[in-house]
Write a protein that holds these residues in place. Structure first.
Motif, PDB file in Angstrom:
ATOM      1  N   ALA A 120     -26.484 -20.115-115.177  1.00  0.00           N
ATOM      2  CA  ALA A 120     -26.820 -20.083-113.752  1.00  0.00           C
ATOM      3  C   ALA A 120     -25.825 -20.916-112.941  1.00  0.00           C
ATOM      4  O   ALA A 120     -25.417 -20.522-111.840  1.00  0.00           O
ATOM      5  N   ALA A 121     -25.425 -22.059-113.486  1.00  0.00           N
ATOM      6  CA  ALA A 121     -24.474 -22.917-112.767  1.00  0.00           C
ATOM      7  C   ALA A 121     -23.100 -22.261-112.694  1.00  0.00           C
ATOM      8  O   ALA A 121     -22.415 -22.300-111.669  1.00  0.00           O
ATOM      9  N   TRP A 122     -22.729 -21.665-113.812  1.00  0.00           N
ATOM     10  CA  TRP A 122     -21.406 -21.012-113.854  1.00  0.00           C
ATOM     11  C   TRP A 122     -21.343 -19.841-112.858  1.00  0.00           C
ATOM     12  O   TRP A 122     -20.337 -19.601-112.214  1.00  0.00           O
ATOM     13  N   LYS A 123     -22.475 -19.103-112.765  1.00  0.00           N
ATOM     14  CA  LYS A 123     -22.525 -17.938-111.867  1.00  0.00           C
ATOM     15  C   LYS A 123     -23.325 -18.293-110.614  1.00  0.00           C
ATOM     16  O   LYS A 123     -24.093 -17.475-110.117  1.00  0.00           O
ATOM     17  N   ALA A 124     -23.192 -19.517-110.140  1.00  0.00           N
ATOM     18  CA  ALA A 124     -23.992 -19.995-108.996  1.00  0.00           C
ATOM     19  C   ALA A 124     -23.861 -19.038-107.809  1.00  0.00           C
ATOM     20  O   ALA A 124     -22.760 -18.621-107.453  1.00  0.00           O
ATOM     21  N   GLY A 125     -25.012 -18.701-107.220  1.00  0.00           N
ATOM     22  CA  GLY A 125     -25.029 -17.832-106.047  1.00  0.00           C
ATOM     23  C   GLY A 125     -25.085 -16.358-106.393  1.00  0.00           C
ATOM     24  O   GLY A 125     -25.384 -15.521-105.533  1.00  0.00           O
ATOM     25  N   SER A 126     -24.833 -16.021-107.658  1.00  0.00           N
ATOM     26  CA  SER A 126     -24.861 -14.604-108.047  1.00  0.00           C
ATOM     27  C   SER A 126     -26.300 -14.172-108.357  1.00  0.00           C
ATOM     28  O   SER A 126     -27.224 -14.989-108.356  1.00  0.00           O
ATOM     29  N   TRP A 127     -26.490 -12.881-108.690  1.00  0.00           N
ATOM     30  CA  TRP A 127     -27.831 -12.385-109.036  1.00  0.00           C
ATOM     31  C   TRP A 127     -28.336 -13.046-110.325  1.00  0.00           C
ATOM     32  O   TRP A 127     -29.538 -13.280-110.487  1.00  0.00           O
ATOM     33  N   ILE A 128     -27.416 -13.394-111.225  1.00  0.00           N
ATOM     34  CA  ILE A 128     -27.826 -14.052-112.479  1.00  0.00           C
ATOM     35  C   ILE A 128     -28.483 -15.395-112.149  1.00  0.00           C
ATOM     36  O   ILE A 128     -29.563 -15.736-112.670  1.00  0.00           O
ATOM     37  N   ASP A 129     -27.836 -16.141-111.277  1.00  0.00           N
ATOM     38  CA  ASP A 129     -28.370 -17.441-110.861  1.00  0.00           C
ATOM     39  C   ASP A 129     -29.763 -17.268-110.240  1.00  0.00           C
ATOM     40  O   ASP A 129     -30.714 -17.994-110.570  1.00  0.00           O
ATOM     41  N   ARG A 130     -29.884 -16.267-109.374  1.00  0.00           N
ATOM     42  CA  ARG A 130     -31.184 -16.071-108.703  1.00  0.00           C
ATOM     43  C   ARG A 130     -32.270 -15.677-109.704  1.00  0.00           C
ATOM     44  O   ARG A 130     -33.390 -16.174-109.645  1.00  0.00           O
ATOM     45  N   VAL A 131     -31.914 -14.775-110.623  1.00  0.00           N
ATOM     46  CA  VAL A 131     -32.913 -14.348-111.624  1.00  0.00           C
ATOM     47  C   VAL A 131     -33.373 -15.551-112.457  1.00  0.00           C
ATOM     48  O   VAL A 131     -34.575 -15.767-112.681  1.00  0.00           O
ATOM     49  N   VAL A 132     -32.390 -16.363-112.904  1.00  0.00           N
ATOM     50  CA  VAL A 132     -32.745 -17.539-113.724  1.00  0.00           C
ATOM     51  C   VAL A 132     -33.664 -18.474-112.932  1.00  0.00           C
ATOM     52  O   VAL A 132     -34.672 -18.970-113.449  1.00  0.00           O
ATOM     53  N   MET A 133     -33.340 -18.685-111.660  1.00  0.00           N
ATOM     54  CA  MET A 133     -34.149 -19.621-110.867  1.00  0.00           C
ATOM     55  C   MET A 133     -35.550 -19.051-110.568  1.00  0.00           C
ATOM     56  O   MET A 133     -36.541 -19.765-110.596  1.00  0.00           O
ATOM     57  N   ILE A 134     -35.608 -17.744-110.297  1.00  0.00           N
ATOM     58  CA  ILE A 134     -36.936 -17.134-110.037  1.00  0.00           C
ATOM     59  C   ILE A 134     -37.800 -17.225-111.300  1.00  0.00           C
ATOM     60  O   ILE A 134     -38.967 -17.613-111.249  1.00  0.00           O
ATOM     61  N   LEU A 135     -37.196 -16.880-112.440  1.00  0.00           N
ATOM     62  CA  LEU A 135     -37.958 -16.961-113.701  1.00  0.00           C
ATOM     63  C   LEU A 135     -38.408 -18.403-113.967  1.00  0.00           C
ATOM     64  O   LEU A 135     -39.507 -18.644-114.478  1.00  0.00           O
ATOM     65  N   SER A 136     -37.561 -19.358-113.597  1.00  0.00           N
ATOM     66  CA  SER A 136     -37.916 -20.769-113.794  1.00  0.00           C
ATOM     67  C   SER A 136     -39.141 -21.130-112.968  1.00  0.00           C
ATOM     68  O   SER A 136     -40.071 -21.778-113.461  1.00  0.00           O
ATOM     69  N   VAL A 137     -39.132 -20.703-111.701  1.00  0.00           N
ATOM     70  CA  VAL A 137     -40.267 -21.035-110.819  1.00  0.00           C
ATOM     71  C   VAL A 137     -41.547 -20.410-111.381  1.00  0.00           C
ATOM     72  O   VAL A 137     -42.591 -21.061-111.481  1.00  0.00           O
ATOM     73  N   VAL A 138     -41.445 -19.134-111.778  1.00  0.00           N
ATOM     74  CA  VAL A 138     -42.634 -18.444-112.301  1.00  0.00           C
ATOM     75  C   VAL A 138     -43.127 -19.132-113.577  1.00  0.00           C
ATOM     76  O   VAL A 138     -44.310 -19.437-113.725  1.00  0.00           O
ATOM     77  N   SER A 139     -42.200 -19.397-114.500  1.00  0.00           N
ATOM     78  CA  SER A 139     -42.589 -20.005-115.788  1.00  0.00           C
ATOM     79  C   SER A 139     -43.232 -21.371-115.584  1.00  0.00           C
ATOM     80  O   SER A 139     -44.170 -21.741-116.292  1.00  0.00           O
ATOM     81  N   PHE A 140     -42.706 -22.108-114.617  1.00  0.00           N
ATOM     82  CA  PHE A 140     -43.234 -23.454-114.401  1.00  0.00           C
ATOM     83  C   PHE A 140     -44.598 -23.418-113.714  1.00  0.00           C
ATOM     84  O   PHE A 140     -45.407 -24.332-113.860  1.00  0.00           O
ATOM     85  N   SER A 141     -44.858 -22.322-112.974  1.00  0.00           N
ATOM     86  CA  SER A 141     -46.085 -22.269-112.169  1.00  0.00           C
ATOM     87  C   SER A 141     -47.293 -21.729-112.946  1.00  0.00           C
ATOM     88  O   SER A 141     -48.423 -22.043-112.610  1.00  0.00           O
ATOM     89  N   VAL A 142     -47.045 -20.886-113.942  1.00  0.00           N
ATOM     90  CA  VAL A 142     -48.183 -20.255-114.633  1.00  0.00           C
ATOM     91  C   VAL A 142     -48.712 -21.205-115.710  1.00  0.00           C
ATOM     92  O   VAL A 142     -47.952 -21.684-116.544  1.00  0.00           O
ATOM     93  N   PRO A 143     -50.031 -21.479-115.692  1.00  0.00           N
ATOM     94  CA  PRO A 143     -50.580 -22.398-116.696  1.00  0.00           C
ATOM     95  C   PRO A 143     -50.411 -21.862-118.117  1.00  0.00           C
ATOM     96  O   PRO A 143     -50.421 -20.652-118.329  1.00  0.00           O
ATOM     97  N   VAL A 144     -50.303 -22.793-119.046  1.00  0.00           N
ATOM     98  CA  VAL A 144     -50.039 -22.425-120.439  1.00  0.00           C
ATOM     99  C   VAL A 144     -51.145 -21.532-121.015  1.00  0.00           C
ATOM    100  O   VAL A 144     -50.863 -20.598-121.775  1.00  0.00           O
ATOM    101  N   PHE A 145     -52.403 -21.756-120.606  1.00  0.00           N
ATOM    102  CA  PHE A 145     -53.465 -20.938-121.208  1.00  0.00           C
ATOM    103  C   PHE A 145     -53.401 -19.491-120.715  1.00  0.00           C
ATOM    104  O   PHE A 145     -53.740 -18.568-121.440  1.00  0.00           O
ATOM    105  N   VAL A 146     -52.935 -19.300-119.462  1.00  0.00           N
ATOM    106  CA  VAL A 146     -52.806 -17.928-118.952  1.00  0.00           C
ATOM    107  C   VAL A 146     -51.700 -17.204-119.725  1.00  0.00           C
ATOM    108  O   VAL A 146     -51.885 -16.077-120.192  1.00  0.00           O
ATOM    109  N   VAL A 147     -50.567 -17.883-119.884  1.00  0.00           N
ATOM    110  CA  VAL A 147     -49.464 -17.290-120.653  1.00  0.00           C
ATOM    111  C   VAL A 147     -49.964 -16.966-122.066  1.00  0.00           C
ATOM    112  O   VAL A 147     -49.709 -15.892-122.608  1.00  0.00           O
TER     113      VAL A 147
END
Lengths: 313, 538
Positions: free
Chosen positions: A120-147
């Motif tokens: 993500a850092a290497w491709k900062a600002g690209s779609w790869i960076d955005r996908v990684v960051m969106i997935l990070s937000v989602v993964s961090f927000s969903v409780p472990v028991f739901v996952v």
């Protein structure tokens, strides 16, 4: 360095002693005790009182504390009120599933997260960076028991690829051991992947903007070595710090994950003990957790000097 | 490569292989001695088996454990009738004051020793020291005498018709027969060896406390010739191993059942029953037909419930339908019940149930509370927030009381906190209480002696400490009664009196279906215990 380690180990003893006093008081001053639970719903007040007496729970608090502390000082964590099994034995039985789960989770999280963060850092600002960051937000927000429940539904019930629950010791085979840990490790690890990936990206962005990295690029250093050999090492201190915090936070996550996936580990042991007011187990496990927490922090601090030669103790 | 280096590598490989084999060996040995999956039943029961001594505690899981390992002198069958189990012949003297029991031939403990009258007498004494019905019985027993190794006699001070039923009851603690060695343990201390004469043995090596409890078929068990029925008849173990898996999470247990990783789930949550009903691989069955009864206990020691009008107010105030709907939803699994002995049982009757036909009548409840002298003092209601039925019901009780102007204070804690506080006899503002909610097994409720909550012996009674001399006189009369008709007539009198002095208020009766894989057959329906003998896996 040696003086630093000795000082920190000494502080570990102090921290564990304070935790011991705190947890003892917290447990014994909160309402309810094991006697009423052991006696069952049909028991009379007299029966509960007699059980309380036989367990020594009617002794003054300071007497109970010193009885427990004296045993702990000689390395004896006491005996479970319910099962009569020594707490050390119970911890010994339960430690391997927890270590297995923690190990696979950390390996999975660090491998995925560091790779994703660097990318993500290497491709900062690209779609790869955005996908990684969106997935990070989602993964961090969903409780472990739901996952956990979603993974069970998809991979265990619908596809039947992996078991729903349970744990098989590694002595019974590597694959039986691993297949029981795939879903719990993914469920527990996602939040850490998100956390570590974000920190890795931020740290890498700072390093990649440095003059010496620009020089490296100008000199024609290949991308792989540039990212992973030079940049990642320089960005290592915050990443290792967050991994250390992650290992400490893992203790809380393990409790939930072991419950959802029915893994007979330390987390389940302490949750069951809390519900039953089995004081020796709760006290013993919390002491263990506090020791692990302090030692992980010590190892993280020591690793700084390996990553950054300017740091000396 | 030098010879030394090659040798070193070979040594390393050999050592590594040997170490791997050593690590893997216990697993392989386990695999060799583990019964096939087709001969193993994996069951998730309603809770963890925390205490392995079924006499020391009244916890139902300990009674389940006991039923696997130990046998009983008598047992109730599928029709709730008491039948002989370890006993072959028995008789009552003409003056009805001496019961004689002869044990079946060939009874043995799993350690190979013969089971004798000495073991039985020691077991009876320890059980009676801990059990309410046992204590009631022993007040009338002058001696339990050994006649010979297989014969013993109860010599009574007065006739006592309830004796055989007490020995065969399934309300906890159940009268399990242990070796004399364990049975002589102080009743206030736990036994530490688990050797019985029942259809299964306890496999302590494979058991992991808090995770799984393993029982293996007892190859030396001598079953009765009659077909199995409830806790009576031939207890033939048809599988080699039964494992009680402790699974704390109900969703996980359901998923494991659907995936075939477990065979039986005792208490699937009622709100998920619909999900299971559609699964063609599963069978839902109510094993305990008498189910459970929810109840509200009132503290007789402190105002306002030391006044009978305040207690009667609660009868008129609460609507059982609300409580059942809030916690169980599906009307297929619950019913309202006005009988003091529960519904669907031999002692059920309709004496003095005018309140039931009228409730809910908040206006009348308010009037009765005023008559009792209630003037807005705080009423402390204990609420166990970690148990759905108790949490929901406490909210409903608080709401109903507030609607008629009562000043309710809800003391929320976990069930452990409620259990501790309910034993406090002090006034509510000094750590005591006015109201709490719990439930009892329907089969225990059906028996005026077996359920501790039926006693109204004042400060010696169960929590709430109701006091009523007529109730006690009638309970004693019921215990002595011989025929069922006689018992039913006395039960009617008991109920008529109970709904006058109001020892408690029922909140409804419900049953809970169990879920199992379709290939698990032969399960026996009986209250209080889930038997695993007679169960086969096809």
């Amino acid at each position: 360095m040696l003086a630093f380690i000795i000082r920190r180990l000494a502080s570990t003893v102090l921290v564990m002693a304070l935790v011991g006093v705190f947890i003892f008081l917290l447990l014994h001053l909160s309402p309810g005790d094991a006697a009423a639970i052991i006696a069952g719903d049909n028991a009379t007040g007299e029966q509960i009182a007699s059980i309380r007496k036989s367990l020594g729970l009617d002794d003054p608090l300071h007497v109970q504390f010193w009885r427990w502390a004296a045993r702990v000082l000689v390395g004896d964590l006491g005996i479970s009120i319910f099962s009569n099994v020594p707490v050390a034995t119970l911890i010994g039985q339960r430690i391997w599933p927890t270590l297995s789960l923690s190990f696979t989770t950390i390996v999975l999280a660090v491998t995925l997260a560091v790779g994703a963060g660097v990318l993500a850092a290497w491709k900062a600002g690209s779609w790869i960076d955005r996908v990684v960051m969106i997935l990070s937000v989602v993964s961090f927000s969903v409780p472990v028991f739901v996952v956990g429940y979603v993974l069970i539904y998809v991979f265990a019930i619908t596809l039947r690829w992996l078991p729903v629950q349970g744990y098989t010791p590694i002595a019974e085979g590597l694959w039986p051991w691993a297949r029981h840990l795939v879903l719990p490790s993914v469920a527990l690890g996602l939040a850490y992947v998100a956390l570590i990936a974000r920190i890795t990206r931020t740290a890498m962005l700072d390093v990649l903007a440095e003059d010496y990295m620009r020089t490296a690029r100008a000199k024609g250093v290949a991308t792989g070595p540039m990212l992973f050999k030079h940049a990642l090492k320089s960005a290592g201190v915050p990443i290792v710090t967050v991994i250390g915090i992650g290992i400490a936070l893992l203790i809380g996550g393990v409790v939930i994950t072991e419950t959802v996936f029915n893994i007979p580990g330390i987390g389940r042991l302490v949750v069951d003990a809390i519900a039953k007011r089995d004081y020796p187990i709760i006290q013993g496990v919390i002491l263990l957790f506090s020791g692990v927490y302090v030692i992980v922090n010590l190892l993280v601090d020591l690793s700084y000097s390996l990553l950054d030669p300017r740091i000396r103790y | 490569m030098t010879k030394r280096a090659a040798s070193s590598r070979r040594t390393f490989l050999k050592t590594g292989l040997a170490a791997t084999a050593a690590v893997a060996a216990p697993g392989r040995l386990t695999a060799q001695t583990t019964p096939a999956a087709a001969k193993t039943v994996r069951a998730v029961m309603h809770g963890d088996l925390t205490v392995l001594d079924p006499i020391w505690t009244t916890a139902n899981m300990s009674a389940y454990h006991g039923a696997m390992l130990y046998d009983t002198l008598f047992g109730i069958d599928g029709n709730l009738e008491t039948k002989p189990q370890m006993v072959s012949k028995w008789g009552l003297s003409d003056d009805k004051k001496t019961w004689t029991f002869e044990l079946r031939d060939g009874l043995k403990f799993t350690d190979g020793t013969a089971l004798t009258s000495d073991d039985v007498i020691a077991s009876l004494r320890r059980w009676a020291a801990r059990d309410g019905a046992g204590q009631h019985m022993m007040q009338r027993v002058s001696e339990i005498a050994k006649k010979d190794d297989r014969t013993l006699a109860f010599i009574l001070k007065e006739p006592y018709g309830y004796l055989v039923d007490a020995l065969g009851k399934t309300s906890t603690p159940v009268c399990y027969i242990m070796r004399k060695k364990e049975a002589e343990t102080n009743p206030m201390e736990k036994i530490t060896a688990y050797v019985g004469s029942g259809p299964f043995t306890f496999n302590e090596t494979e058991t992991k406390q808090g995770a799984r409890y393993v029982y293996d078929r007892n190859p030396n068990y001598v079953p009765r010739a009659e077909p199995a029925s409830g806790l009576a008849g031939g207890k033939i173990a048809k599988v080699d191993r039964v494992i009680f898996e402790n699974m704390a999470d109900s969703q996980t247990a359901l998923a494991a059942l659907q995936a075939g990783e477990i065979d039986f789930y005792e208490t699937p949550p009622i709100d998920l029953i619909g999900q299971l009903e559609g699964d063609k691989n599963l069978t839902l069955e109510v094993m305990n037909k008498t189910g459970n009864i929810g109840w509200l206990r009132m503290n007789f020691l402190h105002p306002p419930f030391n006044n009978v009008d305040a207690r009667r107010a609660m009868l008129y105030l609460l609507n059982q339908e609300d409580f059942m709907k809030a916690s169980f939803g599906n009307a297929k699994y619950y019913n309202k019940c006005s009988s003091n002995f529960g519904c669907g049982v031999p002692m059920q009757n309709d004496a003095n149930i005018g309140w039931f036909k009228e409730a809910p009548n908040p206006a009348k409840a308010k009037e009765l509370l005023q008559k009792a002298g209630y003037k807005g003092e705080p009423i402390l209601l204990m609420q166990a927030t970690n148990i759905d039925f108790m949490r929901n019901s406490a909210d409903l009780v608080a709401g109903a009381l507030r609607a008629i102007g009562v000043n309710v204070q809800v003391a929320a804690s976990d069930w452990g906190g409620v259990v501790n506080r309910r034993a406090v006899k002090a006034a509510p503002d000094q750590g005591g209480w006015n109201l709490f909610i719990t439930w009892a097994d329907g089969n225990a409720v059906s028996n005026p002696i077996a359920l501790a909550g039926h006693a109204a012996t004042g400060e010696k009674a169960w929590f709430g400490w109701p006091s009523d001399a007529k109730n006690e006189e009638l309970r004693d009369k019921w215990a002595v009664a011989g025929s069922l008709a006689e018992k039913q007539a006395i039960a009617r009198e008991l109920q008529d009196n109970a709904w006058n002095f109001v020892p408690h208020v029922w909140l409804g009766q419900w049953v809970a279906p169990t879920a199992r894989r379709k290939n698990l057959t032969g399960m026996l329906a009986v209250p209080g215990v889930i038997p695993f003998w007679n169960v086969a896996k096809t």
